[in-house]
Motif scaffolding. Structure first.
Motif, PDB file in Angstrom:
ATOM      1  N   ARG A 187      44.170  41.102  -7.274  1.00  0.00           N
ATOM      2  CA  ARG A 187      43.126  40.999  -6.848  1.00  0.00           C
ATOM      3  C   ARG A 187      41.791  41.088  -8.390  1.00  0.00           C
ATOM      4  O   ARG A 187      39.948  40.764  -7.631  1.00  0.00           O
ATOM      5  N   ASP A 188      42.196  42.032  -9.199  1.00  0.00           N
ATOM      6  CA  ASP A 188      41.035  42.353 -10.036  1.00  0.00           C
ATOM      7  C   ASP A 188      40.895  41.053 -10.596  1.00  0.00           C
ATOM      8  O   ASP A 188      41.926  40.318 -11.031  1.00  0.00           O
ATOM      9  N   PHE A 189      39.526  41.125 -11.043  1.00  0.00           N
ATOM     10  CA  PHE A 189      39.292  39.964 -12.737  1.00  0.00           C
ATOM     11  C   PHE A 189      38.608  41.107 -13.702  1.00  0.00           C
ATOM     12  O   PHE A 189      37.962  41.352 -13.513  1.00  0.00           O
ATOM     13  N   LEU A 190      39.963  41.489 -14.159  1.00  0.00           N
ATOM     14  CA  LEU A 190      39.288  42.387 -14.961  1.00  0.00           C
ATOM     15  C   LEU A 190      39.071  42.097 -16.631  1.00  0.00           C
ATOM     16  O   LEU A 190      40.284  41.410 -17.079  1.00  0.00           O
ATOM     17  N   ALA A 191      37.911  42.290 -16.905  1.00  0.00           N
ATOM     18  CA  ALA A 191      37.395  41.681 -19.032  1.00  0.00           C
ATOM     19  C   ALA A 191      37.693  42.931 -19.322  1.00  0.00           C
ATOM     20  O   ALA A 191      36.994  43.948 -18.888  1.00  0.00           O
ATOM     21  N   ILE A 192      37.787  42.956 -20.130  1.00  0.00           N
ATOM     22  CA  ILE A 192      38.166  43.602 -21.642  1.00  0.00           C
ATOM     23  C   ILE A 192      37.899  43.407 -22.436  1.00  0.00           C
ATOM     24  O   ILE A 192      38.117  42.303 -23.070  1.00  0.00           O
TER      25      ILE A 192
END
Length: 222
Positions: free
Chosen positions: A34-39
């Motif tokens: 449930r990460d919301f990882l932005a790159i």
């Protein structure tokens, strides 16, 4: 605090070179449940390349990518992918619903029709992106923004464990862009999201973690 057993993807020492030119250098990254990882990062910095390595579309020159479920290493995860560029030829005789059904081909039994449950999932995906009235429209008659919404629905229809999004707001209008990010937050309640975007001001409002990639990586503290 994120626990070790909650990790879903572990990227260790990943590097990639094209014609002896470094594209990614020694990337170490753990993605959690449930990460919301932005790159983020500049054009040509390796953002899309990293997504393609995670998807298994590109082999790294060195390093490895491992997947986990319930604390155990597994050979793969169910991943949905929205690419930055549409590779579907608009002249191909496909309807909106047929493109979305293609997102279920990996679980369809050979020479068998789609099940009623799978058909319901396509209808659900159409509703999520607001295209339920265009289900039978040929893709050649769609705008760029509508086609982007179709491809998003295709990425969602398999109910992926990991959703990878490469510049998802490309081509969509401002009205749907706002709804799209609301949708991502809703999906994130059950699904791990990895989103590539150059718009830091937009993603910092929704992501719980942000990393900046320009060949190498650093984490942005929110």
């Amino acid at each position: 605090m994120l626990l070790t057993e909650e990790k879903r993807i572990e990227i260790s020492g990943v590097s990639l070179q094209y014609d002896c030119m470094p594209v990614l250098e020694n990337i170490d990254l753990t993605v959690y449940n449930r990460d919301f990882l932005a790159i983020t990062g500049p054009n040509g910095g390796g953002k899309t390349t990293l997504l393609r390595i995670i998807l298994g579309l590109l082999p790294p020159s060195s390093g490895k990518v491992l997947f986990y479920r319930d604390g155990l290493e597994v050979p793969y995860l169910n991943m949905g992918y929205l690419p930055q560029k549409n590779a579907i030829d608009s002249r191909f005789p496909l309807t909106v619903s047929e493109v979305i059904f293609s997102g279920l081909m990996g679980e369809k039994r050979f020479l068998k029709p789609f099940t009623s449950e799978q058909q319901e999932r396509v209808e659900e995906a159409l509703t999520l992106v607001g295209l339920e009235k265009l289900r039978e429209r040929p893709i050649g008659k769609l705008s760029g923004g509508q086609m982007q919404r179709v491809l998003l629905a295709r990425a969602l229809v398999s109910r992926p464990e990991i959703l990878l999004l490469d510049e998802p707001s490309s081509y969509v209008d401002q009205e749907f862009e706002g709804r799209m990010y609301e949708l991502f937050c809703e999906i994130n309640e059950k699904t791990t999201i990895i989103l590539v975007s150059h718009e830091l001001s937009r993603v910092e409002k929704v992501a719980n973690r942000i990393i900046h990639i320009n060949r190498s990586m650093r984490e942005v503290i929110l």
